[in-house]
Scaffold this active site. Structure first.
Site, mmCIF file in Angstrom:
data_model
loop_
_atom_site.group_PDB
_atom_site.id
_atom_site.type_symbol
_atom_site.label_atom_id
_atom_site.label_comp_id
_atom_site.label_asym_id
_atom_site.label_seq_id
_atom_site.Cartn_x
_atom_site.Cartn_y
_atom_site.Cartn_z
ATOM 1 N N ASP A 34 25.929 26.590 71.580
ATOM 2 C CA ASP A 34 26.731 26.396 70.369
ATOM 3 C C ASP A 34 27.440 25.043 70.393
ATOM 4 O O ASP A 34 27.581 24.385 69.375
ATOM 5 C CB ASP A 34 27.769 27.515 70.251
ATOM 6 N N GLU A 36 26.518 22.237 71.897
ATOM 7 C CA GLU A 36 25.591 21.136 71.598
ATOM 8 C C GLU A 36 25.284 21.086 70.100
ATOM 9 O O GLU A 36 25.208 20.021 69.500
ATOM 10 C CB GLU A 36 24.281 21.323 72.380
ATOM 11 N N ASP A 38 27.238 22.173 67.646
ATOM 12 C CA ASP A 38 28.417 21.680 66.925
ATOM 13 C C ASP A 38 28.562 20.171 67.053
ATOM 14 O O ASP A 38 28.925 19.481 66.106
ATOM 15 C CB ASP A 38 29.686 22.356 67.464
ATOM 16 N N LYS A 119 34.203 53.403 38.586
ATOM 17 C CA LYS A 119 34.127 52.232 39.481
ATOM 18 C C LYS A 119 33.935 52.700 40.916
ATOM 19 O O LYS A 119 34.865 53.165 41.566
ATOM 20 C CB LYS A 119 35.409 51.409 39.333
ATOM 21 N N ARG A 140 28.111 39.539 47.461
ATOM 22 C CA ARG A 140 28.957 38.845 46.498
ATOM 23 C C ARG A 140 29.513 37.541 47.078
ATOM 24 O O ARG A 140 29.591 36.537 46.394
ATOM 25 C CB ARG A 140 30.105 39.757 46.074
ATOM 26 N N GLU A 177 26.258 48.321 42.947
ATOM 27 C CA GLU A 177 27.077 48.650 44.111
ATOM 28 C C GLU A 177 26.259 49.362 45.187
ATOM 29 O O GLU A 177 25.514 50.300 44.886
ATOM 30 C CB GLU A 177 28.206 49.578 43.624
ATOM 31 N N LYS A 309 42.559 51.507 36.984
ATOM 32 C CA LYS A 309 42.661 52.107 38.315
ATOM 33 C C LYS A 309 43.267 53.503 38.243
ATOM 34 O O LYS A 309 44.129 53.770 37.399
ATOM 35 C CB LYS A 309 43.535 51.218 39.210
ATOM 36 N N CYS A 403 68.713 30.759 52.353
ATOM 37 C CA CYS A 403 67.356 30.927 52.880
ATOM 38 C C CYS A 403 67.474 30.925 54.408
ATOM 39 O O CYS A 403 68.367 30.262 54.946
ATOM 40 C CB CYS A 403 66.506 29.743 52.406
ATOM 41 N N CYS A 433 60.561 23.064 54.359
ATOM 42 C CA CYS A 433 61.138 24.323 54.838
ATOM 43 C C CYS A 433 60.052 25.021 55.666
ATOM 44 O O CYS A 433 58.979 25.297 55.152
ATOM 45 C CB CYS A 433 61.573 25.192 53.656
HETATM 46 S S1 IVH Z 1 31.008 44.863 36.496
HETATM 47 C C1 IVH Z 1 32.068 40.974 35.320
HETATM 48 N N1 IVH Z 1 30.748 47.422 36.705
HETATM 49 O O1 IVH Z 1 34.165 46.166 40.856
HETATM 50 C C2 IVH Z 1 32.121 42.334 35.732
HETATM 51 N N2 IVH Z 1 31.770 46.260 38.528
HETATM 52 O O2 IVH Z 1 36.409 44.075 40.654
HETATM 53 C C3 IVH Z 1 32.222 42.574 37.195
HETATM 54 N N3 IVH Z 1 32.372 47.674 40.417
HETATM 55 O O3 IVH Z 1 32.839 43.409 42.517
HETATM 56 C C4 IVH Z 1 31.370 43.625 37.700
HETATM 57 N N4 IVH Z 1 31.645 49.570 39.551
HETATM 58 O O4 IVH Z 1 31.986 45.679 43.183
HETATM 59 C C5 IVH Z 1 31.191 46.312 37.305
HETATM 60 N N5 IVH Z 1 30.402 49.677 36.743
HETATM 61 C C6 IVH Z 1 30.847 48.587 37.337
HETATM 62 C C7 IVH Z 1 31.418 48.595 38.641
HETATM 63 C C8 IVH Z 1 31.883 47.400 39.189
HETATM 64 C C9 IVH Z 1 32.216 48.997 40.618
HETATM 65 C C10 IVH Z 1 33.003 46.744 41.379
HETATM 66 C C11 IVH Z 1 32.141 45.588 41.795
HETATM 67 C C12 IVH Z 1 32.932 44.350 41.503
HETATM 68 C C13 IVH Z 1 34.303 44.878 41.358
HETATM 69 C C14 IVH Z 1 35.078 44.043 40.375
#
Ligand code: IVH
Length: 675
Positions: A34, A36, A38, A119, A140, A177, A309, A403, A433
């Protein structure tokens, strides 16, 4: 050495490093150490920095893939993988819809259909198909650049390898996913903390045979780049996915109206514990692709989608102590150290108390029994105090006025609300700071800034404590010999760190400006500034030229940002940081997104109300077509677009300066569009 000799010598080195890379990535074999590797890499980068004419597409400064100590090559996503904004309440959803209707300039009552999709909490992946064949699969990554995990993805049975449907696009990135079902996770419980970690760990196995042993699943839900996709809305797209052989979520629904979204959300939340996969909310996507296109995105999240959420989890605990944390902008945040409790599977021992006013309002004291809430991935916070459980001896919490660095703190006066801020802050002393400096360094290495792999908050803390780093430039001059001697560090981890740091020496101007952590300069503003300055040299010479006020011509930059930028440049320490960073970094010029559009070199300003199109949409239309928008009438303005009830003064000034005054139709004609 003359130019020819230099080139020969450079090419020799590139040839060598390419050979090592090929061995490593194709044959899984390291034929040099590694160190060498680098050293060779360093020599190449040094040569490139010294002699601009030395360039190669195989250079380690260009090639995103070749990491000596990491398992996967990297590759750019043709279309970035965005993230989603969060909503937690009905109010958040109402605001989400309002923003959309405003942007589209629709009247209240305009009905929007949403694709509502549970989700799944897994790992997203992007699968590229060309002529029906799966040719590549990326993780991703940071959204722009992912890891090539094709070999591992191929082992997943849910992922079709060949699609022969007639209506399958010529090229498309299918995104979805990767996850593990809860029933399958039962057998993996000893190895991973939760199903998500298990999915992530399995996907990133060096040996695809190890991935194959794990029962990974794939659900598809969106796409990136496409050529030949004939669908005009999300729900039809989901149906198409099914017909092409992909799995989609059986709980996806087409819904309109906030009330109905909430009803569906409640129904799914009830079913949540019986599902065989973890979900952490519902994603709402504007169904119509035309509207999605018009809405576009901000920084890294689309305007047309939101993740609703699931309601947070709450638990009761006791406050052991209240600590004051200093943020990178100097804000003093009180944090309750609580008796550790498990909230929804996560051990929580800190909860934010937000600010001084909040402590006074809720009369929160050390020793109090409190309810703590944890919602999604946001920091847990104290919701309420159980006064009945308060001991007689308890005393009011006095918020420190200084502070920890010794400076008197202040509360800013907000000119708009005509009130003092709730947040108390150490006057913006920036890197002077020590406490703020540490936070600024954490920001500097963070995901949207330099994004230095493996250089997390804990490492910043540790290296600051040991005086290894104080200012950003120190990160690029680390004494790796010293680090190797630290407990818990070995040669391999030091090599990895060195690699990650060196890899980020080349950075876009936009990320660079953002990483400086100038107050009020977030991702969006950093982008605006980078487009305006184009080069680091222009940015750096701003104080010399003293043309700060020109920044006000940038649509989006106002007085608040201007004061903050001036303040940044007024400090010698910041100027020194800029010149030191200049020596060690390669800060790339900003690319205009599209410089050949119909509105190239033309600037615009809107006055008055337009018909069926909002200001925000006009702005994105102009930018998409290489034009710029300005915020006032000046010689720099080319076109004043007028709508209903325009500001008279703007029209008069435009006339005086002989600026072209056009209406909405004339503007749209310039784009070959009609209203
Ligand atoms: S759409 C532009 N659809 O949520 C839209 N994402 O915070 C982005 N995810 O990285 C993705 N279910 O891993 C989409 N039905 C769904 C999803 C979904 C899970 C996750 C995905 C993404 C993250 C976004």
């Amino acid at each position: 050495m003359n130019r020819k000799k230099l080139e020969l010598n450079y090419k020799e080195k590139i040839k060598l490093i390419t050979k090592f890379n090929n061995y490593y990535f194709d044959k899984n074999e390291s034929i040099i150490s590694d160190k060498e590797y680098d050293d060779l890499k360093k020599e190449i980068i040094l040569l490139e920095n010294k002699y601009e004419f030395l360039k190669s597409k195989n250079s380690p400064s260009k090639s995103v893939g070749h990491k000596p100590s990491k398992n996967f090559k990297k590759a750019n996503h043709k279309v970035p993988m965005l993230s989603l904004a969060n909503a937690f309440s009905e109010e958040d959803l109402i605001n989400f819809e309002k923003k959309i209707t405003n942007f589209l300039s629709k009247k209240e009552g305009f009905i929007i259909s949403y694709s509502a999709e549970p989700k799944i909490d897994g790992i997203s992946a992007s699968l590229t198909y060309k002529n029906g064949n799966l040719v590549r699969g990326l993780s991703r990554g940071d959204g722009k650049e992912g890891e090539d995990i094709t070999k591992n993805l191929i082992t997943i049975k849910d992922i079709p390898k060949k699609i022969s449907s007639k209506d399958f696009p010529e090229e498309i990135d299918i995104r979805g996913e990767v996850f593990i079902q809860n029933s399958d996770f039962e057998n993996l419980k000893d190895k991973f903390a939760n199903a998500r970690n298990a999915a992530s760990g399995s996907l990133r196995q060096k040996n695809p045979e190890d991935t194959e042993k794990i029962p990974l699943k794939f659900i598809a839900y969106t796409f990136g780049f496409e050529k030949g996709l004939n669908v005009d809305n999300q729900f039809d797209y989901l149906k198409k996915l099914g017909s092409w052989g992909f799995k989609t979520n059986p709980l996806n629904k087409l819904i309109s109206g906030i009330k109905n979204l909430i009803q569906n959300y409640n129904e799914i939340e009830k079913k949540r514990s019986n599902l065989d996969f973890d979900i952490d909310g519902i994603v709402y996507k504007v169904n119509d692709f035309n509207l999605q296109k018009r809405l576009g995105h901000v920084a890294n999240a689309p305007r047309w989608a939101v993740a609703h959420k699931f309601s947070s989890n709450k638990a009761v605990s006791e406050i052991k102590d209240i600590e004051i944390q200093i943020g990178r902008t100097g804000a003093l945040t009180p944090v309750a150290k609580i008796k550790p409790i498990n909230i929804g599977g996560v051990q929580v021992s800190n909860a934010t108390l937000h600010n001084e006013d909040e402590i006074i309002r809720k009369d929160i004291r050390v020793g109090d029994t409190v309810t703590v809430e944890r919602a999604g991935d946001v920091i847990p916070h104290v919701v309420s105090v159980d006064i009945l459980k308060r001991k007689n001896t308890s005393k009011k919490f006095i918020f420190p006025k200084k502070c920890p660095c010794g400076y008197e703190t202040i509360k800013d006066f907000n000119k708009i609300t005509k009130k003092f801020d709730s947040v108390r802050r150490c006057p913006d002393r920036g890197f002077e700071c020590n406490r703020i400096a540490k936070e600024k360094l954490k920001h500097f290495v963070s995901k949207d800034a330099f994004n230095i792999d493996g250089f997390g908050k804990k490492i910043v803390e540790k290296f600051c404590e040991l005086n290894f780093i104080k200012l950003p430039q120190d990160i690029f001059k680390l004494d790796y010999g010293k680090i190797e001697k630290l407990d818990g560090w070995g040669k391999l981890s030091v090599d990895n760190l060195r690699y990650s740091v060196d890899e980020k020496k080349s950075i876009s101007l936009e990320r660079f400006i953002y990483s400086l952590g100038i107050r009020h300069i977030g991702l969006e503003n950093a982008k605006l500034l980078s487009r305006y300055f184009v080069s680091f040299q222009k940015f750096k010479t701003l104080p010399k030229k003293n043309n700060y006020n020109d920044l006000l011509n940038i649509d989006g930059i106002g007085e608040t940002q201007l004061v903050s930028i001036k303040n940044f440049f007024s400090k010698d320490i910041n100027l020194k940081i800029l010149s030191e960073l200049d020596k060690v970094l390669n800060i790339k010029n900003a690319k205009a997104p599209n410089t050949r559009g119909l509105l190239k070199d033309k600037s615009f300003l809107v006055t008055g109300k337009l018909n069926n199109i909002s200001r925000a949409e006009v702005k994105s239309l102009i930018e998409e077509n290489s034009g710029t928008t300005v915020s006032s009438v000046s010689k720099k303005l080319n076109y004043l677009i007028t709508g209903e009830k325009p500001t008279k003064k703007k029209i008069e000034s435009a006339k005086a300066l002989k600026i072209k005054i056009i209406d909405q139709d004339e503007f749209l004609k310039m784009l070959n569009k009609t209203s």
